[in-house]
Design a protein around this motif. Structure first.
Motif, PDB file in Angstrom:
ATOM      1  N   UNK A 167       0.790  -1.087  -0.095  1.00 39.21           N
ATOM      2  CA  UNK A 167       0.035  -0.021  -0.060  1.00 39.21           C
ATOM      3  C   UNK A 167       0.907   1.122  -0.030  1.00 39.21           C
ATOM      4  N   UNK A 168       2.024   1.265   0.426  1.00 39.05           N
ATOM      5  CA  UNK A 168       2.834   2.308   0.561  1.00 39.05           C
ATOM      6  C   UNK A 168       3.943   2.464  -0.751  1.00 39.05           C
ATOM      7  N   UNK A 169       3.836   1.555  -1.544  1.00 41.12           N
ATOM      8  CA  UNK A 169       4.508   1.458  -2.926  1.00 41.12           C
ATOM      9  C   UNK A 169       6.066   0.775  -2.825  1.00 41.12           C
ATOM     10  N   UNK A 170       6.097   0.047  -1.876  1.00 41.14           N
ATOM     11  CA  UNK A 170       7.257  -0.798  -1.603  1.00 41.14           C
ATOM     12  C   UNK A 170       7.025  -1.849  -2.270  1.00 41.14           C
ATOM     13  N   UNK A 171       8.242  -2.445  -3.001  1.00 37.95           N
ATOM     14  CA  UNK A 171       8.296  -3.837  -3.651  1.00 37.95           C
ATOM     15  C   UNK A 171       8.444  -4.684  -2.554  1.00 37.95           C
ATOM     16  N   UNK A 172       7.778  -5.904  -2.539  1.00 41.31           N
ATOM     17  CA  UNK A 172       7.792  -6.756  -1.385  1.00 41.31           C
ATOM     18  C   UNK A 172       8.978  -7.525  -1.493  1.00 41.31           C
ATOM     19  N   UNK A 173       9.599  -7.909  -0.488  1.00 36.82           N
ATOM     20  CA  UNK A 173      10.610  -8.887  -0.356  1.00 36.82           C
ATOM     21  C   UNK A 173      10.084  -9.976   0.086  1.00 36.82           C
ATOM     22  N   UNK A 174      10.201 -11.080  -0.570  1.00 38.35           N
ATOM     23  CA  UNK A 174       9.684 -12.571  -0.486  1.00 38.35           C
ATOM     24  C   UNK A 174      10.801 -13.439   0.174  1.00 38.35           C
ATOM     25  N   UNK A 175      10.377 -14.109   1.230  1.00 41.74           N
ATOM     26  CA  UNK A 175      11.445 -15.010   1.796  1.00 41.74           C
ATOM     27  C   UNK A 175      10.739 -16.259   1.831  1.00 41.74           C
ATOM     28  N   UNK A 176      11.505 -17.194   1.086  1.00 41.73           N
ATOM     29  CA  UNK A 176      10.577 -18.534   0.844  1.00 41.73           C
ATOM     30  C   UNK A 176      11.159 -19.327   1.768  1.00 41.73           C
ATOM     31  N   UNK A 177       9.797 -20.227   2.225  1.00 44.52           N
ATOM     32  CA  UNK A 177      10.055 -21.329   3.334  1.00 44.52           C
ATOM     33  C   UNK A 177       9.878 -22.520   2.703  1.00 44.52           C
ATOM     34  N   UNK A 178      10.660 -23.295   2.766  1.00 40.66           N
ATOM     35  CA  UNK A 178      10.602 -24.640   1.922  1.00 40.66           C
ATOM     36  C   UNK A 178       9.674 -25.601   2.901  1.00 40.66           C
ATOM     37  N   UNK A 179       8.879 -26.347   1.921  1.00 44.78           N
ATOM     38  CA  UNK A 179       7.907 -27.063   2.804  1.00 44.78           C
ATOM     39  C   UNK A 179       8.609 -28.350   3.356  1.00 44.78           C
ATOM     40  N   UNK A 180       8.033 -28.989   4.282  1.00 42.13           N
ATOM     41  CA  UNK A 180       8.489 -30.240   4.960  1.00 42.13           C
ATOM     42  C   UNK A 180       8.874 -31.181   3.748  1.00 42.13           C
ATOM     43  N   UNK A 181       9.734 -32.361   3.846  1.00 44.12           N
ATOM     44  CA  UNK A 181      10.025 -33.223   3.071  1.00 44.12           C
ATOM     45  C   UNK A 181       9.042 -34.202   2.629  1.00 44.12           C
ATOM     46  N   UNK A 182       8.110 -34.727   3.522  1.00 45.33           N
ATOM     47  CA  UNK A 182       7.001 -35.315   3.378  1.00 45.33           C
ATOM     48  C   UNK A 182       6.008 -34.938   2.306  1.00 45.33           C
ATOM     49  N   UNK A 183       5.443 -35.780   1.395  1.00 46.10           N
ATOM     50  CA  UNK A 183       4.586 -35.457   0.212  1.00 46.10           C
ATOM     51  C   UNK A 183       3.409 -35.742   0.406  1.00 46.10           C
ATOM     52  N   UNK A 184       3.004 -36.750   1.246  1.00 47.99           N
ATOM     53  CA  UNK A 184       1.603 -37.081   1.119  1.00 47.99           C
ATOM     54  C   UNK A 184       1.347 -37.542   3.033  1.00 47.99           C
ATOM     55  N   UNK A 185       0.151 -37.220   3.186  1.00 48.64           N
ATOM     56  CA  UNK A 185      -0.232 -37.403   4.729  1.00 48.64           C
ATOM     57  C   UNK A 185      -1.721 -37.772   4.524  1.00 48.64           C
ATOM     58  N   UNK A 186      -1.968 -38.552   5.320  1.00 44.38           N
ATOM     59  CA  UNK A 186      -3.652 -38.975   5.595  1.00 44.38           C
ATOM     60  C   UNK A 186      -4.062 -39.611   4.269  1.00 44.38           C
ATOM     61  N   UNK A 187      -3.370 -40.053   3.434  1.00 45.19           N
ATOM     62  CA  UNK A 187      -3.925 -40.481   2.020  1.00 45.19           C
ATOM     63  C   UNK A 187      -4.043 -39.802   1.086  1.00 45.19           C
TER      64      UNK A 187
END
Length: 339
Positions: free
Chosen positions: A251-271
């Motif tokens: 809203x103040x015209x600043x370009x966003x700085x994006x901090x990427x947070x990697x997902x856990x290594x597990x790909x499937x849960x609860x089927x």
């Protein structure tokens, strides 16, 4: 009188939560016991930093007290489910007084498994308990579907506020006008969708809440979920969202700085495809309560949050049971800002 929603990192008066009771989300005694233990772990972690009030259903105070200990306040009210971020009010302030936005709640878009007879009334009851006037909205919305920077910017998701199950017939402009009027924001950044596991047929989803995908860490800085594994459909989803955020200004015209947070290594849960995410954290006074998944990336995420919040203590709490019910730590907590 102009109200605004303070950012989550602003000082809190307390945290509100709701105690799990028997319902379709926790369909047997074993699931309910697991949920209660998980909710209690989060409540005790938050209580280290600020007061916690737990709303529980009729006759459930004893079970709550047993797991929560003596220093968490208990209040009895009728409940359907236990996601206080979504069923509770969104607290706002004009700098002198507290008020509470009472959105329309309809079970995350009137989903087949959801119940909301009591939960649709709880925001007003919590507002009353907090001594805050309720500001009624005609918008179907939930607390997990918005994230603000405290300086005029709000994150939204097209499949939530503009979804047919919530606000059919509303235009983007109408949604923005109502959000801005209630939160004191001036610019909305729309994400196209949420994570794959948050939609049918994958269990108890919200249809795209933003608080599992992206969140402000401070003005101009956003943490965003990143799925590094191309085998997971969220690899493409998160790539698109991160690209979109990187191109945005606030809203103040600043370009966003994006901090990427990697997902856990597990790909499937609860089927199904896991939507495990570290973005669904909770900021409380001097603390960060962070989802953990007994995963090698838990410490990676904790390190990112320690760098982002060097003045706060980062506490990891196992959130797998909470995620199996359809949310995370942010979804079960709701801050009441200090005025």
């Amino acid at each position: 009188m102009t109200y605004r929603m303070p950012p989550e990192w602003a000082p809190h008066e307390r945290t509100w939560m709701a105690w799990p009771g028997p319902n379709p989300t926790f369909s047997n005694d074993e699931e309910l016991a697991g949920a209660r233990a998980a909710w209690a772990s989060v409540a005790r972690a938050v209580r280290r930093f600020e007061p916690v009030t737990m709303v529980h259903g009729p006759g459930q105070g004893e079970s709550a007290r047993e797991l929560l200990g003596p220093d968490i306040e208990l209040v009895e009210r009728a409940l359907d489910d236990a996601w206080m971020r979504d069923i509770g009010p969104t607290f706002v302030t004009d700098g002198r007084e507290l008020a509470a936005v009472d959105w329309v709640f309809n079970g995350w878009g009137a989903q087949e498994w959801a119940r909301w007879e009591h939960d649709s009334k709880i925001a007003r009851q919590v507002a009353d308990l907090a001594g805050a006037p309720a500001l009624s909205s005609t918008l179907v919305n939930e607390g997990g579907a918005i994230h603000v920077d405290g300086e005029g910017t709000v994150l939204l998701t097209e499949t939530v506020q503009l979804g047919e199950g919530r606000n059919p017939g509303w235009t983007r402009e109408q949604v923005e006008a109502e959000i801005h009027a209630k939160l004191g924001t001036t610019k909305a950044i729309w994400l196209p969708r949420g994570l794959t596991g948050d939609y049918p047929p994958y269990g108890f989803g919200t249809l795209g809440h933003v608080d599992i995908v992206a969140a402000f860490a401070r003005p101009g800085v956003v943490v965003a979920h990143s799925q590094p594994d191309p085998a997971h459909p969220d690899h493409e989803v998160s790539k698109e969202i991160i690209g979109l955020l990187n191109a945005q200004t606030d809203a103040r015209g600043r370009r966003l700085e994006v901090v990427e947070v990697p997902a856990p290594t597990v790909l499937e849960a609860d089927g199904h495809w896991a939507d495990y995410s570290y973005i669904n954290h909770y900021l409380c006074n001097d603390g960060v309560v962070l989802c953990a998944f007994d995963d090698p990336r838990d410490e990676v995420a904790a390190g990112i949050f320690r760098r982002l919040f060097p003045e706060r203590t980062v506490t990891l709490v196992d959130a797998r049971t909470i995620f199996s019910g359809g949310g995370g730590i942010h979804c079960i907590t709701q801050q009441q800002p200090r005025v």
